[in-house]
Scaffold this motif. Structure first.
Motif, PDB file in Angstrom:
ATOM      1  N   LEU A 214       2.385   3.125  -4.743  1.00 19.35           N
ATOM      2  CA  LEU A 214       1.902   2.786  -3.408  1.00 19.35           C
ATOM      3  C   LEU A 214       3.059   2.715  -2.412  1.00 19.35           C
ATOM      4  O   LEU A 214       2.940   3.187  -1.275  1.00 19.35           O
ATOM      5  N   ALA A 215       4.180   2.142  -2.824  1.00 21.72           N
ATOM      6  CA  ALA A 215       5.335   2.055  -1.932  1.00 21.72           C
ATOM      7  C   ALA A 215       5.847   3.443  -1.574  1.00 21.72           C
ATOM      8  O   ALA A 215       6.226   3.699  -0.418  1.00 21.72           O
ATOM      9  N   LEU A 216       5.847   4.359  -2.540  1.00 24.70           N
ATOM     10  CA  LEU A 216       6.288   5.728  -2.261  1.00 24.70           C
ATOM     11  C   LEU A 216       5.332   6.419  -1.295  1.00 24.70           C
ATOM     12  O   LEU A 216       5.754   7.077  -0.337  1.00 24.70           O
ATOM     13  N   TYR A 217       4.026   6.278  -1.532  1.00 25.68           N
ATOM     14  CA  TYR A 217       3.022   6.893  -0.648  1.00 25.68           C
ATOM     15  C   TYR A 217       3.149   6.337   0.770  1.00 25.68           C
ATOM     16  O   TYR A 217       3.101   7.086   1.757  1.00 25.68           O
ATOM     17  N   ALA A 218       3.324   5.016   0.880  1.00 22.36           N
ATOM     18  CA  ALA A 218       3.401   4.392   2.202  1.00 22.36           C
ATOM     19  C   ALA A 218       4.656   4.810   2.955  1.00 22.36           C
ATOM     20  O   ALA A 218       4.649   4.893   4.185  1.00 22.36           O
ATOM     21  N   ARG A 219       5.740   5.077   2.246  1.00 24.48           N
ATOM     22  CA  ARG A 219       6.961   5.556   2.894  1.00 24.48           C
ATOM     23  C   ARG A 219       6.750   6.930   3.528  1.00 24.48           C
ATOM     24  O   ARG A 219       7.323   7.245   4.567  1.00 24.48           O
ATOM     25  N   ILE A 220       5.908   7.748   2.889  1.00 25.87           N
ATOM     26  CA  ILE A 220       5.691   9.111   3.374  1.00 25.87           C
ATOM     27  C   ILE A 220       4.611   9.161   4.447  1.00 25.87           C
ATOM     28  O   ILE A 220       4.780   9.786   5.494  1.00 25.87           O
ATOM     29  N   SER A 225      -4.373  -0.105   5.264  1.00 25.89           N
ATOM     30  CA  SER A 225      -5.401  -0.416   4.271  1.00 25.89           C
ATOM     31  C   SER A 225      -5.844   0.845   3.537  1.00 25.89           C
ATOM     32  O   SER A 225      -6.182   0.805   2.350  1.00 25.89           O
ATOM     33  N   TYR A 226      -5.824   1.964   4.228  1.00 28.55           N
ATOM     34  CA  TYR A 226      -6.216   3.237   3.621  1.00 28.55           C
ATOM     35  C   TYR A 226      -5.251   3.650   2.517  1.00 28.55           C
ATOM     36  O   TYR A 226      -5.659   4.286   1.540  1.00 28.55           O
ATOM     37  N   ALA A 227      -3.982   3.300   2.640  1.00 27.12           N
ATOM     38  CA  ALA A 227      -2.969   3.748   1.684  1.00 27.12           C
ATOM     39  C   ALA A 227      -3.288   3.265   0.275  1.00 27.12           C
ATOM     40  O   ALA A 227      -3.164   4.022  -0.695  1.00 27.12           O
ATOM     41  N   THR A 228      -3.689   2.010   0.136  1.00 26.34           N
ATOM     42  CA  THR A 228      -4.000   1.473  -1.188  1.00 26.34           C
ATOM     43  C   THR A 228      -5.165   2.223  -1.812  1.00 26.34           C
ATOM     44  O   THR A 228      -5.131   2.585  -2.997  1.00 26.34           O
ATOM     45  N   LYS A 229      -6.197   2.475  -1.016  1.00 24.89           N
ATOM     46  CA  LYS A 229      -7.356   3.199  -1.549  1.00 24.89           C
ATOM     47  C   LYS A 229      -7.010   4.649  -1.842  1.00 24.89           C
ATOM     48  O   LYS A 229      -7.532   5.237  -2.802  1.00 24.89           O
TER      49      LYS A 229
END
Length: 685
Positions: A214-220, A225-229
């Motif tokens: 999740l941290a990698l996805y959020a960095r990109i 809230s959408y990022a977690t899903k």
């Protein structure tokens, strides 16, 4: 035309009766499932269900979908080299470097270095060619792209799965609540350079894989809230090809594709994949470990045994219920030895040692943390060994009472597939069966087939995996008198369940093809356009194979329709507040007021999830929650307070404290008052 020989007619009539009987059993199964759903004539429905499953097994007793042993089985290979042992020893030496619950360069390098050295030693002794590499090499040699038909079919299945997992993902479900709010805090910790092995700042503790992804996805793509899903949806999407690999290794490509298609349209797995919960990793790793485990058994390869240990070790960093996976593997091995003692030799002990050695190496960071406080790790419901099992409640009960409770809990866990499921509206449509209509009936037939013919190849493995992966929710709920099956903790059974559900489709296809072989059966399709003076004719082979394809297409159409209605129509109704994102709306209102003055939320005595509010604000240090209005005494300037609509006392006190005020009522999707935003001003701004 030559006359049909009597024995040929007798055999064809026998096959026709078998196909008709299989279809009749399917119809009876559908009737029984519908009757169970209506909660009428329950005893009769279960009896018909059982007889239909047994009848199906009897009719397919001569059909064997099990995959034949591969030609690349390795026998007589030498023992692992000293380089492999050196790699393990180097990695084991890093055990004492992980004492601070942190991943750092000085402890990760020797750990991963030892692991890489061990695999390098095994890879140098394994000269088999990987399937995808073989296809790539052939494509480069021929100058054209060669794509196997099953790859194209799997890509289409994954595309359907992506549609179900990403369509309206931003709004269904609308918000995260409960312990899912911990995810945001753990991601913030990673961004601050706190690379923990085991996150336990809030709650009972959480494994790290999901949070690092999740941290990698959020960095990109940014944090929201959408990022977690989105991460859990991507994990769910990756589970589809992983399950295909496991099913293909057991029963071949046909069962693999059918199981992948059923999983892609499964409401159970779709809800889990879109939940934003780390348990979405559980079906993925159960499928990957199952695939690698079966492949290691079939090939007798040291490298495949090491890969199984690697995947099993990584699974320990995903979700606590995965701790039942080694038990599932052990039960499968015991059953396979019982079925055929000649299938295993002393040489297989070497493979088991390699698996355990790599498993121990991969698990070192987590084992180091757990060894310092094992009760803190085990005292969690996701594992199933909570405080009650550690001696807080059960000693006062007799052994017979505990055993009877266990059997009752296990009975309810089995009933979740066809009768009554989880009550939590966020993780499942409340109390609705976890399987759909079509895949539920197929699961019953497939499970009966594997149990009836458990001595065939690896048939017993799937029931063993399914039953064992139900143990965590059963043990976790042992002390609870009012208990319903936890869909999240039992999600490790998703993979075995859908492979079992795919088996009857392959059996039916083979019976239909045996009844109507494609040779001699032709279908001519003619397209004529008098206006355009155009005519086109196609001649296609016909037979049972194509009839089976049309039948499967119809069943999948029913499955898609039921899943679409269940998730996009029924599921939002069962989510808290009718899927209205109340806490995220609170966070939005607070952000909009930022810069004008302090903002507070009056919490006590009403239920409230501050973690989700902080996640929506992306401010984990926000401390604007108040249990009473004391902090507002003497406050000058503008202030905003969010209050519960039923908190009449707080509303009256705020009106008395701030003569200059404004109240904004926020409603949910059904028009009910969700919360009230009170804006007040006193003295000079």
């Amino acid at each position: 035309m030559s006359a049909t020989r009597p024995w040929e007619w007798s055999e064809r009539k026998s096959r026709a009766l078998q196909v008709g009987g299989m279809l009749l059993c399917g119809a009876l199964g559908l009737w029984a499932q519908r009757t169970l759903d209506s909660r009428e004539h329950i005893g009769l429905a279960w009896a018909v269900y059982g007889l239909a499953a047994l009848g199906f097994c009897f009719l397919v007793r001569w059909v064997k979908p099990e995959r034949e042993p591969p030609a690349e089985t390795q026998t007589g290979v030498p023992s692992p080299s000293g380089l492999f042992t050196m790699g393990l020893m180097a990695g084991y030496g890093s055990f004492f470097l992980f004492g601070g619950n942190r991943f750092a360069l000085w402890n990760v390098l020797p750990w991963l270095g030892g692991l890489a050295l061990a695999f390098l030693a095994l890879r140098r002794r394994d000269d088999r060619e990987v399937g995808w590499w073989r296809c790539l090499r052939q494509s480069l040699a021929s100058g054209r792209v060669v794509i196997p038909w099953e790859w194209a079919a799997l890509a289409a299945v994954v595309a359907v799965g992506a549609l179900f997992r990403f369509h309206q993902l931003a709004t269904i479900p609308a918000e995260k609540w409960g312990d899912l709010g911990f995810h945001y805090g753990d991601v913030f910790s990673i961004w601050r350079g706190d690379y923990q092995i085991y996150f336990h700042r809030w709650g009972g503790g959480r494994e790290p894989v999901f949070f690092y992804l999740l941290a990698l996805y959020a960095r990109i793509f940014g944090f929201s809230s959408y990022a977690t899903k989105a991460i859990s949806a991507l994990i769910g999407l990756a589970t589809i090809p992983a399950l295909y690999l496991w099913a293909r290794e057991l029963f071949g490509r046909e069962v693999g594709l059918c199981s992948a298609a059923l999983l892609a349209t499964s409401k159970w797995h779709i809800i889990l994949s879109r939940s934003g919960f780390r348990a979405s990793l559980l079906p993925l790793f159960v499928s990957l470990v199952g695939y690698s485990f079966v492949r290691a058994l079939r090939t007798r390869s040291d490298l495949d045994a090491a890969r199984t240990g690697l995947l099993l070790g990584l699974s320990f960093y995903t979700y606590p219920s995965v701790l039942a996976l080694p038990l599932a593997m052990a039960l499968s091995l015991a059953a396979l030895v019982l079925a055929d003692r000649r299938a295993f030799s002393r040489q297989d002990l070497q493979k088991a040692a390699i698996l355990v050695g790599v498993l121990a190496l991969v698990s070192i960071p987590l084992v180091r943390i757990v060894s310092s406080n094992p009760f803190s790790y085990l005292n969690r419901g996701g594992i199933g060994i909570d405080g009650a099992l550690l001696g807080k409640k059960l000693p006062s009960q007799s052994t017979w009472t505990i055993l009877r409770t266990l059997l009752d809990r296990f009975r309810r866990a089995i009933l979740q597939f066809h009768y009554e499921g989880y009550y939590n509206g966020y993780y499942m449509i409340p109390l609705q069966r976890h399987m759909g209509l079509v895949d539920g009936v197929l699961l019953a037939f497939g499970g009966a087939y594997c149990l009836a013919y458990w001595r065939r190849k690896y048939n017993i493995m799937l029931p063993a995996f399914l039953v064992t992966m139900l143990l965590p929710p059963v043990l976790a709920a042992l002390p609870s008198p009012d208990w319903a099956t936890n869909m999240v903790r039992s999600s490790g059974a998703i993979g075995p369940a859908y492979i079992l559900a795919a088996i009857p489709l392959a059996l039916l296809r083979r019976r239909l093809e045996a009844l109507w072989p494609p040779e001699g059966w032709k279908v001519v399709v003619t397209l004529i356009s008098p206006t355009l003076r155009y005519a086109r004719q196609w001649t296609m082979a016909a037979g049972g194979r194509y009839l089976a394809v049309f039948l499967m297409a119809g069943l999948f159409a029913v499955q898609v329709r039921d899943t679409t209605l269940a998730y996009f129509r029924d599921y939002p109704r069962g989510v808290a507040w009718g899927n209205y994102p109340m806490h995220l709306e609170m966070a939005r209102v607070i952000r909009e007021f930022d810069g004008n003055g302090p903002a507070y939320i009056k919490t006590y005595p009403f239920w409230y999830d501050g973690l989700t509010v902080r996640a929506g604000m992306q401010d984990w240090d926000w401390d604007g929650e108040i249990s009473d209005l004391t902090p507002l005494a003497g406050l000058q300037g503008k202030v905003m307070v969010l209050v519960h609509p039923e908190d009449q006392e707080a509303q009256a006190a705020l009106r008395a404290m701030f003569p200059r005020r404004m109240e904004v009522t926020h409603h949910d999707y059904e028009g009910r008052v969700a919360f009230i935003a009170f804006y007040g001003e006193r003295g000079q701004p």
